[in-house]
Motif scaffolding. Structure first.
Motif, PDB file in Angstrom:
ATOM      1  N   VAL B 215       0.830  -1.217   0.000  1.00  0.00           N
ATOM      2  CA  VAL B 215       0.000   0.000   0.000  1.00  0.00           C
ATOM      3  C   VAL B 215       0.861   1.263   0.000  1.00  0.00           C
ATOM      4  N   LYS B 216       0.534   2.164  -0.933  1.00  0.00           N
ATOM      5  CA  LYS B 216       1.209   3.468  -0.961  1.00  0.00           C
ATOM      6  C   LYS B 216       0.315   4.473  -0.248  1.00  0.00           C
ATOM      7  N   MET B 217       0.885   5.199   0.679  1.00  0.00           N
ATOM      8  CA  MET B 217       0.068   6.141   1.440  1.00  0.00           C
ATOM      9  C   MET B 217       0.121   7.524   0.796  1.00  0.00           C
ATOM     10  N   THR B 218      -0.969   8.286   0.969  1.00  0.00           N
ATOM     11  CA  THR B 218      -1.048   9.598   0.312  1.00  0.00           C
ATOM     12  C   THR B 218      -0.181  10.625   1.041  1.00  0.00           C
ATOM     13  N   GLN B 219       0.096  11.710   0.328  1.00  0.00           N
ATOM     14  CA  GLN B 219       0.942  12.781   0.852  1.00  0.00           C
ATOM     15  C   GLN B 219       0.371  13.337   2.162  1.00  0.00           C
ATOM     16  N   VAL B 329      -8.262  -1.847   7.034  1.00  0.00           N
ATOM     17  CA  VAL B 329      -9.633  -2.231   6.666  1.00  0.00           C
ATOM     18  C   VAL B 329     -10.576  -1.032   6.804  1.00  0.00           C
ATOM     19  N   VAL B 330     -10.453  -0.338   7.941  1.00  0.00           N
ATOM     20  CA  VAL B 330     -11.355   0.790   8.215  1.00  0.00           C
ATOM     21  C   VAL B 330     -11.201   1.900   7.162  1.00  0.00           C
ATOM     22  N   THR B 331      -9.964   2.179   6.775  1.00  0.00           N
ATOM     23  CA  THR B 331      -9.728   3.269   5.806  1.00  0.00           C
ATOM     24  C   THR B 331      -9.788   2.770   4.362  1.00  0.00           C
ATOM     25  N   LYS B 332     -10.224   1.549   4.178  1.00  0.00           N
ATOM     26  CA  LYS B 332     -10.332   0.926   2.839  1.00  0.00           C
ATOM     27  C   LYS B 332      -8.994   0.961   2.101  1.00  0.00           C
ATOM     28  N   GLY B 333      -7.973   0.490   2.806  1.00  0.00           N
ATOM     29  CA  GLY B 333      -6.680   0.298   2.148  1.00  0.00           C
ATOM     30  C   GLY B 333      -5.798   1.526   2.043  1.00  0.00           C
TER      31      GLY B 333
END
Lengths: 134, 395
Positions: B215-219, B329-333
Motif C-alpha cells: 500500500v502506498k500512502m497519500t501525501q 480495513v477501516v480506511t479501505k486500504g
C-alpha cells in the motif's frame, strides 16, 4: 515552600501491600494500563484534529480576504508572442498596493504556472490587496 | 630476602589478578562483545560504547570506581550517614550515578530527544497516535508474564517497560521502582533497540499480506508553525492533568520540542540536541554500564529479564501491526499496516525498518514520514505507560 506529598502506589492503597498481587489483579492492572494509554493518546489525536480544523478554517477565511488583482498589460510593446524578453530579464514597472515583494513574486509565478505562459512573456501592471487583514 | 618476598606477596595481593573472580572475567567478556557489536556492527554505537566501557570499568577488580564509602546508598538512601567516609570519597562513577538515581540523566535525555523530534508527521496524521498506543501492548503482556514468573510488582513493571523500546524511560522507571535491576534492564532495552532491524521484519511479514505491504500512502498535510508550537504546551498540560507522575519525562520532552519549534531560542535548541545530549549520553551510558557488576549481574534472574524484554518487544510490534491491519480495513486500504510496527518508540530506527520493509515489496513506496508519526507517538505512549506503572507501584 510547598512539597508535593509522596504518594504511595495506588495498588498498596487499595490492597494493603504488594504481597496481595495475584494473576487476576495483574491482568486487571494490565488491561486498565493499556486502556489508559489508548484513551490518553486518542484524546490527544482528537485535540490535534480540533486544532487542525480551527487552523484550516482560519486559513480559508484569510484566503478569501486576500484577493489580488493581477492585470496583464494590454498592447504591451516589449514581451509579445513573437518577441519575448530573454528568460532572466524583465522590464517595465509593477505597482504593489498592500502586497509585499515575496508575495507578489509568488503570485506572478503562480499566474505563469497556471496559464502555462513563461514569465518572460508576461507583464504585470499592478498587484493590489483588495482588503486588509484584520 | 624475606622483605622482598613480603613485598612481592603484598604487591600480588593488592593487584587485580589476585582479586579477579570468574564473574569479573565473564563480564569483561560481555563488555568486549558489546564493544565489538557497537564498533564493528554499528549496533547503537552511541549508547553501546559507553555502556560497554562502563561494564569493563566496573569489573576491573580493585579499581573502586563504583565503591560507595557511605555504606548506605550514596544518594537517595535512608538519609542516615552510616559510613566512614564522605560521599565525595566514593568511586567517581558512583558519584556520577547520582544522575541516574535522581532521574536527572533520563530527563535531560528527554529534553534532547524533544529538541530533535519533529512532531509534524504526527500532527498531519493524528491516527498515528493510536498506532503508538497499540504498540505499548508488549509492556502489559510482559508485566503479566513477569508476575507469573514470581517477580514483585515493582520488578515486573520495570522489566515490562522494556517493551516501550525507550531507554531513558526504562531507566527512569527502573531507577524509581527497582533500582537493583537497573543494569540488566538498561542493557536489555538498549540491546533490543539496536536489534530492531532483526526482530521486527519477521513479525511484520508474518502478520501482513503482500497486498497490505504494498500500500502506498497519500501525501501528508502540511502543518503550520503555530500548530507545532501549540502542540507541546497543550499536550503536556493535558497529560499532566491526567497522569501527574509522567511530568518529569514528558515535561522535558515537550520543553525540548518547544525550543525546536518556537524559532527564537535556536542556541538552546542546538545545545539540547547536541552538546548537552552528548554529555548526558556519555555519563548515563558509562554509569549504567558500571552497575553491571559480575556478582550482582550474573544471575538466572538476568536471563529471565532478557527473555521477558524480548517478549515485550515482540508483543509491542504485534500490537502496532495488528492495529495497522484494522486501520487498513477501516480506511479501505489507505494505511499500510507496516507503519504500525514503528509505534515502538525507538526513534528513528523503527520508522526506518518500516520504510525498508515497504520498499522491499513496492520499490516506489516511501513510508518513512508516515512511519515517523507512530514512532514519535510511541515516545509519548511509553512515557504515559511508565507514568501509569509508577502511579500504581511507587514505593
Amino acid at each position: 515552600m510547598t512539597i508535593t506529598p509522596q504518594m504511595l502506589g495506588i495498588f498498596t492503597d487499595i490492597y494493603g501491600s504488594y504481597e496481595a498481587m495475584t494473576i487476576g489483579r495483574a491482568l486487571l492492572i494490565a488491561v486498565v494500563g493499556f486502556l489508559t494509554v489508548v484513551c490518553i493518546l486518542a484524546l490527544i489525536a482528537l485535540f490535534i484534529k480540533l486544532v487542525a480544523f480551527i487552523f484550516s478554517a482560519v486559513e480559508k477565511k484569510n484566503a478569501k480576504k486576500v484577493e489580488t488583482i493581477i492585470t496583464p498589460v494590454e498592447n504591451s510593446p516589449a514581451p509579445s508572442a513573437g518577441n519575448p524578453l530573454p528568460e532572466a530579464e524583465s522590464q517595465g514597472e509593477l505597482e504593489l498596493i498592500g502586497v509585499d515583494e515575496p508575495t507578489a513574486a509568488m503570485l506572478m509565478a503562480l499566474v505563469s504556472y497556471k496559464t502555462e505562459i513563461p514569465l518572460n512573456r508576461l507583464i504585470f501592471r499592478s498587484i493590489k490587496l483588495v482588503e486588509d487583514e484584520k | 630476602m624475606e622483605l622482598i618476598t613480603s613485598l612481592l606477596a603484598g604487591l600480588w595481593e593488592s593487584s587485580g589478578f589476585a582479586l579477579l573472580t570468574w564473574q569479573n572475567l565473564v563480564m569483561i567478556g560481555v563488555a568486549v562483545v558489546f564493544l565489538f557489536l557497537a564498533i564493528a556492527k554499528k549496533f547503537e554505537p552511541l549508547l553501546l560504547v559507553p555502556i560497554a566501557f562502563g561494564i569493563l570499568l566496573a569489573n576491573l577488580p580493585g579499581s573502586g570506581v563504583m565503591d560507595d564509602v557511605t555504606l548506605s546508598q550514596a544518594f537517595g538512601g535512608d538519609g542516615t550517614f552510616a559510613g566512614t567516609g564522605h560521599w565525595y570519597e566514593s568511586g567517581v562513577l558512583r558519584i556520577l550515578y547520582a544522575g541516574v538515581k535522581s532521574s536527572i540523566f533520563p530527563c535531560l535525555i528527554f529534553l534532547g530527544v524533544g529538541a530533535m523530534t519533529d512532531f509534524g508527521p504526527l500532527l498531519s496524521n493524528p491516527i498515528s497516535l493510536l498506532l503508538g498506543a497499540a504498540a505499548q501492548l508488549g509492556i502489559y503482556v510482559a508485566f503479566i508474564i513477569a508476575i507469573l514468573l514470581g517477580f514483585t510488582p515493582q520488578e515486573a513493571a520495570s522489566i515490562s517497560i522494556i517493551g516501550g523500546a525507550d531507554g531513558p524511560t526504562a531507566i527512569w522507571l527502573t531507577g524509581k521502582l527497582a533500582s537493583h535491576l537497573l543494569a540488566p534492564i538498561a542493557l536489555a532495552a538498549y540491546s533490543y533497540m539496536a536489534l530492531i532491524p532483526l526482530i521486527q521484519p519477521p513479525i511484520m511479514k508474518l502478520l501482513t499480506t503482500k497486498k497490505e505491504r504494498e500500500v502506498k500512502m497519500t501525501q501528508l498535510r502540511k502543518v503550520s508553525k503555530t500548530e507545532k508550537i501549540v502542540f507541546p504546551v497543550i499536550v503536556l498540560v493535558l497529560i499532566a492533568l491526567i497522569l501527574p507522575s509522567v511530568v518529569p519525562l514528558l515535561g522535558m520532552l515537550m520543553l525540548g520540542n518547544l525550543f525546536r519549534e518556537c524559532g527564537v531560542v535556536e542556541r538552546l535548541s542546538d545545545t539540547a540536541q547536541n552538546a548537552m545530549n552528548n554529555i548526558v549520553v556519555i555519563l548515563l551510558g558509562v554509569t549504567v554500564g558500571a552497575t553491571a557488576n559480575g556478582e550482582s549481574f550474573l544471575k538466572v534472574q538476568t536471563l529471565g529479564i532478557v527473555a521477558l524484554g524480548l517478549t515485550a518487544f515482540v508483543f509491542s510490534t504485534v500490537g502496532g501491526v495488528l492495529l495497522g491491519k484494522v486501520l487498513y480495513v477501516v480506511t479501505k486500504g489507505k494505511i499500510n499496516p507496516l507503519i504500525g510496527a514503528a509505534g515502538v518508540s525507538a526513534v528513528p530506527m523503527a520508522a526506518r525498518v518500516a520504510q525498508n520493509e515497504g520498499r522491499k515489496y513496492n520499490p516506489t513506496n516511501f513510508l518513512l514520514m508516515h512511519a515517523m508519526g507512530p514512532n514519535v507517538a510511541g515516545v509519548i505512549g511509553s512515557a504515559v505507560a511508565a507514568g501509569f506503572l509508577l502511579l500504581m507501584f511507587s514505593n
